[in-house]
Design a protein around this motif. Sequence first.
Motif, PDB file in Angstrom:
ATOM      1  N   ASP A  89     159.105 107.468 103.505  1.00 46.63           N
ATOM      2  CA  ASP A  89     158.711 107.209 105.213  1.00 46.63           C
ATOM      3  C   ASP A  89     157.876 108.557 105.569  1.00 46.63           C
ATOM      4  O   ASP A  89     157.866 108.795 106.527  1.00 46.63           O
ATOM      5  N   GLY A  90     158.027 110.180 104.492  1.00 47.66           N
ATOM      6  CA  GLY A  90     157.527 111.239 104.813  1.00 47.66           C
ATOM      7  C   GLY A  90     158.683 112.482 105.683  1.00 47.66           C
ATOM      8  O   GLY A  90     157.782 113.296 105.636  1.00 47.66           O
ATOM      9  N   ARG A  91     159.349 111.763 105.667  1.00 51.89           N
ATOM     10  CA  ARG A  91     160.400 112.971 105.384  1.00 51.89           C
ATOM     11  C   ARG A  91     160.498 114.191 104.967  1.00 51.89           C
ATOM     12  O   ARG A  91     160.029 114.037 103.879  1.00 51.89           O
ATOM     13  N   PRO A  92     161.713 115.895 105.004  1.00 54.85           N
ATOM     14  CA  PRO A  92     161.315 116.320 104.106  1.00 54.85           C
ATOM     15  C   PRO A  92     161.867 116.641 102.864  1.00 54.85           C
ATOM     16  O   PRO A  92     163.149 115.328 102.606  1.00 54.85           O
ATOM     17  N   VAL A  93     161.361 116.722 101.987  1.00 59.52           N
ATOM     18  CA  VAL A  93     162.084 116.630 100.649  1.00 59.52           C
ATOM     19  C   VAL A  93     162.111 118.504 100.156  1.00 59.52           C
ATOM     20  O   VAL A  93     161.778 119.013 100.804  1.00 59.52           O
ATOM     21  N   HIS A  94     163.414 118.607  99.252  1.00 61.55           N
ATOM     22  CA  HIS A  94     164.081 120.249  99.977  1.00 61.55           C
ATOM     23  C   HIS A  94     163.706 120.086  98.093  1.00 61.55           C
ATOM     24  O   HIS A  94     163.197 119.613  96.838  1.00 61.55           O
ATOM     25  N   ALA A  95     163.735 121.956  97.581  1.00 61.89           N
ATOM     26  CA  ALA A  95     163.400 121.658  96.282  1.00 61.89           C
ATOM     27  C   ALA A  95     161.666 121.758  95.550  1.00 61.89           C
ATOM     28  O   ALA A  95     161.953 121.174  94.631  1.00 61.89           O
ATOM     29  N   THR A  96     160.842 120.583  96.593  1.00 62.81           N
ATOM     30  CA  THR A  96     160.133 120.932  95.907  1.00 62.81           C
ATOM     31  C   THR A  96     158.922 121.850  95.149  1.00 62.81           C
ATOM     32  O   THR A  96     158.814 123.264  95.244  1.00 62.81           O
ATOM     33  N   VAL A  97     157.717 121.280  94.087  1.00 64.48           N
ATOM     34  CA  VAL A  97     156.691 122.445  93.619  1.00 64.48           C
ATOM     35  C   VAL A  97     156.240 121.214  93.873  1.00 64.48           C
ATOM     36  O   VAL A  97     155.603 120.224  93.693  1.00 64.48           O
ATOM     37  N   ARG A  98     154.943 122.181  94.376  1.00 65.62           N
ATOM     38  CA  ARG A  98     153.392 121.383  95.037  1.00 65.62           C
ATOM     39  C   ARG A  98     152.499 121.490  94.240  1.00 65.62           C
ATOM     40  O   ARG A  98     152.338 122.602  94.073  1.00 65.62           O
ATOM     41  N   SER A  99     151.174 120.640  94.453  1.00 68.04           N
ATOM     42  CA  SER A  99     149.940 120.626  93.444  1.00 68.04           C
ATOM     43  C   SER A  99     148.983 119.296  94.126  1.00 68.04           C
ATOM     44  O   SER A  99     149.543 118.709  94.677  1.00 68.04           O
ATOM     45  N   MET A 134     144.463 114.462  97.538  1.00 68.96           N
ATOM     46  CA  MET A 134     146.373 114.002  96.935  1.00 68.96           C
ATOM     47  C   MET A 134     147.038 115.279  97.948  1.00 68.96           C
ATOM     48  O   MET A 134     146.517 116.304  96.618  1.00 68.96           O
ATOM     49  N   GLN A 135     148.341 115.103  98.108  1.00 71.97           N
ATOM     50  CA  GLN A 135     149.176 116.448  98.052  1.00 71.97           C
ATOM     51  C   GLN A 135     150.328 115.454  96.642  1.00 71.97           C
ATOM     52  O   GLN A 135     150.775 114.598  97.426  1.00 71.97           O
ATOM     53  N   PHE A 136     150.620 116.451  95.676  1.00 75.09           N
ATOM     54  CA  PHE A 136     151.679 115.808  94.425  1.00 75.09           C
ATOM     55  C   PHE A 136     153.364 117.068  95.252  1.00 75.09           C
ATOM     56  O   PHE A 136     152.679 118.051  95.643  1.00 75.09           O
ATOM     57  N   GLU A 137     154.060 116.745  95.342  1.00 74.83           N
ATOM     58  CA  GLU A 137     155.129 117.054  95.822  1.00 74.83           C
ATOM     59  C   GLU A 137     156.259 116.419  94.836  1.00 74.83           C
ATOM     60  O   GLU A 137     157.677 115.405  95.024  1.00 74.83           O
ATOM     61  N   TYR A 138     157.064 117.320  93.224  1.00 77.04           N
ATOM     62  CA  TYR A 138     157.514 116.866  92.703  1.00 77.04           C
ATOM     63  C   TYR A 138     159.002 117.938  93.428  1.00 77.04           C
ATOM     64  O   TYR A 138     159.118 119.090  94.278  1.00 77.04           O
ATOM     65  N   PHE A 139     160.194 116.624  93.384  1.00 75.05           N
ATOM     66  CA  PHE A 139     161.241 117.227  94.252  1.00 75.05           C
ATOM     67  C   PHE A 139     162.351 116.411  92.895  1.00 75.05           C
ATOM     68  O   PHE A 139     162.266 115.393  91.905  1.00 75.05           O
ATOM     69  N   LEU A 140     164.142 117.156  93.066  1.00 78.13           N
ATOM     70  CA  LEU A 140     165.012 116.631  92.681  1.00 78.13           C
ATOM     71  C   LEU A 140     165.380 115.562  93.406  1.00 78.13           C
ATOM     72  O   LEU A 140     165.569 115.616  94.550  1.00 78.13           O
TER      73      LEU A 140
END
Length: 169
Positions: free
Chosen positions: A19-29, A1-7
């Motif tokens: 839908d998979g569109r880019p999210v901004h200001a992510t922190v990934r884990s 799994m890829q976890f992307e945390y975002f505001l």
Amino acid sequence: MQFEYFLSPDDETAAASVDGRPVHATVRSQVVDPASVLGQLERLLGARRDDDGLLSAQMIAESEDGARLVIRLSAHVLSLYAKVQPDTVKLLVDQWALSRRFRRGGAAGEDLYSFAAGLHGMCRAGQGGVYCRATADASEMTEPPAPSPESMVQARTEDGVLRPLPRRA
């Protein structure tokens, strides 16, 4: 799994990212899932240890194929983590890293301190909510999705409703 945390300013905007569109200001884990591992951090921050349900997360959207979930972190965990002073984040992460998930080597190659600092910045920003988009990799999608009740975590919403979130093995 890829976890992307975002505001995101609200649930609706965050849910649109399913839908998979880019999210901004992510922190990934690849380790810190909001259903269980983030719950460990929540407990370190002062959540009751005898609580059967985690307050840390609530699923708000799921893609049709089940490959992506969007999960809102609770105001409770955001508030608790935002109160931590920046110079004590390292001490908190030192304790968090002792959890079973990290001791088993699941965090190999991942900078937990960098992740924690990024998430801490988001919690302190106070701009909308913090969300996590969890994306399954192809190998996870080929396995039959048949979670048993004991492999589920109940996430308590702010209105008291329990909602299951998949827990990583």
